[in-house]
Design a protein around this motif. Structure first.
Motif, PDB file in Angstrom:
ATOM      1  N   MET A   1     -13.783  13.146  -4.587  1.00  0.00           N
ATOM      2  CA  MET A   1     -12.526  12.559  -4.115  1.00  0.00           C
ATOM      3  C   MET A   1     -11.543  12.395  -5.280  1.00  0.00           C
ATOM      4  SD  MET A   1     -12.587  11.736  -0.797  1.00  0.00           S
ATOM      5  CE  MET A   1     -11.643  10.255  -0.507  1.00  0.00           C
ATOM      6  N   ILE A   2     -10.278  12.679  -5.013  1.00  0.00           N
ATOM      7  CA  ILE A   2      -9.225  12.467  -5.994  1.00  0.00           C
ATOM      8  C   ILE A   2      -8.795  11.007  -5.933  1.00  0.00           C
ATOM      9  CG2 ILE A   2      -6.878  13.090  -6.663  1.00  0.00           C
ATOM     10  CD1 ILE A   2      -7.391  15.834  -5.380  1.00  0.00           C
ATOM     11  N   GLN A   3      -8.905  10.320  -7.075  1.00  0.00           N
ATOM     12  CA  GLN A   3      -8.567   8.898  -7.133  1.00  0.00           C
ATOM     13  C   GLN A   3      -7.078   8.756  -7.446  1.00  0.00           C
ATOM     14  OE1 GLN A   3     -11.228   6.904  -6.338  1.00  0.00           O
ATOM     15  NE2 GLN A   3     -12.300   8.869  -6.202  1.00  0.00           N
ATOM     16  N   ALA A   4      -6.332   8.085  -6.524  1.00  0.00           N
ATOM     17  CA  ALA A   4      -4.877   8.035  -6.638  1.00  0.00           C
ATOM     18  C   ALA A   4      -4.361   6.605  -6.720  1.00  0.00           C
ATOM     19  CB  ALA A   4      -4.232   8.744  -5.451  1.00  0.00           C
ATOM     20  N   LEU A   5      -3.324   6.428  -7.543  1.00  0.00           N
ATOM     21  CA  LEU A   5      -2.594   5.173  -7.649  1.00  0.00           C
ATOM     22  C   LEU A   5      -1.166   5.437  -7.190  1.00  0.00           C
ATOM     23  CD1 LEU A   5      -2.231   2.212  -8.687  1.00  0.00           C
ATOM     24  CD2 LEU A   5      -1.691   3.209 -10.931  1.00  0.00           C
ATOM     25  N   LEU A   6      -0.606   4.545  -6.355  1.00  0.00           N
ATOM     26  CA  LEU A   6       0.738   4.707  -5.818  1.00  0.00           C
ATOM     27  C   LEU A   6       1.661   3.664  -6.429  1.00  0.00           C
ATOM     28  CD1 LEU A   6      -0.131   5.137  -2.008  1.00  0.00           C
ATOM     29  CD2 LEU A   6      -0.345   6.790  -3.875  1.00  0.00           C
ATOM     30  N   VAL A   7       2.836   4.098  -6.888  1.00  0.00           N
ATOM     31  CA  VAL A   7       3.799   3.189  -7.506  1.00  0.00           C
ATOM     32  C   VAL A   7       5.179   3.465  -6.928  1.00  0.00           C
ATOM     33  CG1 VAL A   7       4.785   2.327  -9.662  1.00  0.00           C
ATOM     34  CG2 VAL A   7       2.456   3.247  -9.643  1.00  0.00           C
ATOM     35  N   ILE A  29      -7.195   6.205  -2.160  1.00  0.00           N
ATOM     36  CA  ILE A  29      -6.201   5.311  -2.732  1.00  0.00           C
ATOM     37  C   ILE A  29      -6.924   4.147  -3.402  1.00  0.00           C
ATOM     38  CG2 ILE A  29      -4.122   3.966  -2.310  1.00  0.00           C
ATOM     39  CD1 ILE A  29      -3.862   6.915  -1.597  1.00  0.00           C
ATOM     40  N   ILE A  30      -6.864   4.072  -4.716  1.00  0.00           N
ATOM     41  CA  ILE A  30      -7.576   3.008  -5.423  1.00  0.00           C
ATOM     42  C   ILE A  30      -6.645   1.886  -5.868  1.00  0.00           C
ATOM     43  CG2 ILE A  30      -9.412   4.523  -6.239  1.00  0.00           C
ATOM     44  CD1 ILE A  30      -7.986   4.680  -8.932  1.00  0.00           C
ATOM     45  N   GLY A  31      -5.343   2.027  -5.603  1.00  0.00           N
ATOM     46  CA  GLY A  31      -4.418   0.965  -5.964  1.00  0.00           C
ATOM     47  C   GLY A  31      -2.996   1.329  -5.614  1.00  0.00           C
ATOM     48  N   SER A  32      -2.153   0.315  -5.439  1.00  0.00           N
ATOM     49  CA  SER A  32      -0.732   0.522  -5.184  1.00  0.00           C
ATOM     50  C   SER A  32       0.027  -0.695  -5.695  1.00  0.00           C
ATOM     51  CB  SER A  32      -0.460   0.747  -3.697  1.00  0.00           C
ATOM     52  OG  SER A  32      -0.821  -0.400  -2.946  1.00  0.00           O
ATOM     53  N   CYS A  33       1.252  -0.489  -6.167  1.00  0.00           N
ATOM     54  CA  CYS A  33       2.048  -1.613  -6.642  1.00  0.00           C
ATOM     55  C   CYS A  33       3.525  -1.259  -6.611  1.00  0.00           C
ATOM     56  CB  CYS A  33       1.625  -2.036  -8.039  1.00  0.00           C
ATOM     57  SG  CYS A  33       1.706  -0.739  -9.270  1.00  0.00           S
ATOM     58  N   THR A  34       4.345  -2.311  -6.603  1.00  0.00           N
ATOM     59  CA  THR A  34       5.800  -2.139  -6.570  1.00  0.00           C
ATOM     60  C   THR A  34       6.448  -2.502  -7.902  1.00  0.00           C
ATOM     61  OG1 THR A  34       6.030  -4.387  -5.698  1.00  0.00           O
ATOM     62  CG2 THR A  34       5.921  -2.586  -4.087  1.00  0.00           C
ATOM     63  N   ASP A  35       5.686  -3.078  -8.796  1.00  0.00           N
ATOM     64  CA  ASP A  35       6.204  -3.484 -10.103  1.00  0.00           C
ATOM     65  C   ASP A  35       5.810  -2.437 -11.152  1.00  0.00           C
ATOM     66  OD1 ASP A  35       6.879  -4.616 -12.484  1.00  0.00           O
ATOM     67  OD2 ASP A  35       5.808  -6.495 -12.187  1.00  0.00           O
ATOM     68  N   PRO A  36       6.788  -1.767 -11.783  1.00  0.00           N
ATOM     69  CA  PRO A  36       6.449  -0.707 -12.742  1.00  0.00           C
ATOM     70  C   PRO A  36       5.636  -1.197 -13.940  1.00  0.00           C
ATOM     71  CG  PRO A  36       8.808  -1.187 -12.761  1.00  0.00           C
ATOM     72  CD  PRO A  36       8.244  -1.885 -11.587  1.00  0.00           C
ATOM     73  N   VAL A  50      -4.650  10.750 -10.424  1.00  0.00           N
ATOM     74  CA  VAL A  50      -3.249  11.072 -10.203  1.00  0.00           C
ATOM     75  C   VAL A  50      -2.482   9.799  -9.859  1.00  0.00           C
ATOM     76  CG1 VAL A  50      -3.648  11.612  -7.758  1.00  0.00           C
ATOM     77  CG2 VAL A  50      -1.638  12.561  -8.925  1.00  0.00           C
ATOM     78  N   ILE A  51      -1.226   9.764 -10.259  1.00  0.00           N
ATOM     79  CA  ILE A  51      -0.334   8.665  -9.892  1.00  0.00           C
ATOM     80  C   ILE A  51       0.869   9.257  -9.182  1.00  0.00           C
ATOM     81  CG2 ILE A  51       1.153   6.818 -10.750  1.00  0.00           C
ATOM     82  CD1 ILE A  51      -0.705   6.492 -13.095  1.00  0.00           C
ATOM     83  N   PHE A  52       1.113   8.782  -7.972  1.00  0.00           N
ATOM     84  CA  PHE A  52       2.335   9.125  -7.248  1.00  0.00           C
ATOM     85  C   PHE A  52       3.369   8.097  -7.680  1.00  0.00           C
ATOM     86  CE2 PHE A  52      -0.860  11.285  -4.820  1.00  0.00           C
ATOM     87  CZ  PHE A  52      -0.229  12.398  -4.295  1.00  0.00           C
ATOM     88  N   LEU A  53       4.372   8.536  -8.405  1.00  0.00           N
ATOM     89  CA  LEU A  53       5.253   7.622  -9.128  1.00  0.00           C
ATOM     90  C   LEU A  53       6.713   7.826  -8.737  1.00  0.00           C
ATOM     91  CD1 LEU A  53       5.643   5.558 -11.455  1.00  0.00           C
ATOM     92  CD2 LEU A  53       5.648   7.488 -13.036  1.00  0.00           C
TER      93      LEU A  53
END
Length: 382
Positions: A1-7, A29-36, A50-53
């Motif tokens: 699985m591709i481990q992804a963080l969403l920002v 999806i291993i994490g998500s946040c709205t604060d850079p 990977v980070i979707f930024l």
């Protein structure tokens, strides 16, 4: 699985992207946040694949976040998410793995996932293959070799990027402050503009190295106040060459072949193709070591009557260091020992013309005296 963080600072956009990705079975999806700023901290702990930024965020834009994350997570790929085509073009210029435009379409996202699968392998994990030995060559110019074979030259986006990389390499495994880099490369810019150029250039360099599959890591150091280029297991030509000379000992019949290999390994002065004043000290130091080694080899060959080999050494010395006068004198002496009178005269005249034309100086007195005595001796013998 591709481990992804969403920002993304927009919660609604973040939720939509998360739902789309969860429908695709190869992404976790291993994490998500709205604060850079929080995103940098989370990425450092989670080390996602990977980070979707989002690029356009307040206070700290996506480019700055990507720069910080690449220093903490060098193995992490970036996919930029943006509402503007101009940002998408810039993202590709920065060698991000991919970009997607807002509003995100499922069919476009599928293509991004396919690209990620290809990058990490079908099962979402990086291919586990042994890494061939990489050497960084710095004699004459910066270039890379893998398993003894030259790699394609990295095409730096700007001359500043090339010099910044070269300076970090020159100071490898040591801390380099951001202030010193700004002062060296962007002295006329205000701090904010210069800092933006620095962050962007560091990011470009990291992406270029990743794209070339060269395992150099540029880490943020001292709380983000500077950088350290970590060479790890990579070989450095100047280090290996100098270590070889120091450990081999004086030249003799048994180690002569090894000394010759080290002699030819030196292909030119350190970073000689670049006009970097900060490299001059190291350039001169390594040049002095090479010349001392070369003259020792020439003396060894001459003393043992191996004149053709002595000639070869002296010829290479004057080829690489044309202003090293003792190399010309040594070459004239071995020509004399071979009875090559015309070669002695030609070499003397070549040196005299070179010094007059390039440096506006006369030939040194010791060489002039030797040549006059040589001419007198040869005139009497005729």
């Amino acid at each position: 699985m591709i481990q992804a963080l969403l920002v993304d600072d927009e919660r609604l956009a973040l939720m939509k992207l998360k739902l789309m990705l969860e429908e695709l079975t190869t992404v976790n999806i291993i994490g998500s946040c709205t604060d850079p700023a929080e995103a940098v901290s989370i990425a450092s702990k989670l080390q996602p694949d990977v980070i979707f930024l989002d690029i356009d965020m307040p206070e700290m834009n996506g480019m700055q976040v990507a720069e910080a994350i690449q220093g903490l997570c060098p193995g992490t790929s970036i996919v930029f998410v943006t509402a503007y085509n101009s940002y998408a073009v810039e993202a590709f210029e920065l060698y991000a793995l991919d970009y997607v435009l807002k509003p995100v379409r499922r069919d476009r996202l599928v293509k991004t996932i396919q690209r990620l699968e290809k990058h990490f392998g079908k099962d979402g994990n990086p291919p586990n293959t042994p890494e061939p030995e990489i050497m960084i060559r710095s004699f004459q110019s910066l270039r890379f070799e893998r398993a003894g074979q030259p790699l394609p030259a990295i095409r730096w986006r700007t001359s500043k990027a090339q010099e910044l990389f070269a300076y970090l390499f020159h100071n490898r495994n040591r801390f380099v402050s951001k202030d010193s880099l700004i002062e060296m490369l962007w002295p006329d810019f205000n701090l904010k503009r210069a800092s933006t150029h620095l962050y962007t250039t560091i990011y470009q360099i990291r992406q270029s190295l990743k794209q070339a599959d060269i395992g150099l890591q540029i880490s943020n150091a001292s709380g983000g106040e500077g950088y350290t280029m970590e060479t790890g297991s990579l070989l450095i030509d100047s280090y290996e060459w100098e270590k070889g000379i120091l450990t081999l000992g004086p030249i003799n019949a048994e180690n002569c072949d090894k000394h010759q290999r080290l002699f030819y390994f030196y292909s030119g002065d350190y970073l000689n193709d670049y006009d970097y004043l900060w490299a001059e000290g190291e350039r001169q130091r390594l040049r002095t070591i090479w010349l001392h080694h070369a003259m020792g080899m020439a003396d060894f060959f001459t003393a043992r009557g191996r004149i053709p080999e002595a000639v070869t050494v002296y010829q290479r010395v004057v080829q690489l260091q044309p202003y090293f006068e003792q190399g010309h004198l040594g070459l004239m002496k071995v020509y004399d020992s071979m009875g090559e009178r015309s070669a002695v005269e030609e070499q003397y005249q070549y040196l005299a013309d070179l010094l007059k034309r390039e440096l506006s100086v006369d030939i040194p007195d010791n060489i002039k005296s030797w040549y006059e005595e040589w001419k007198l001796h040869n005139f009497k013998s005729l």
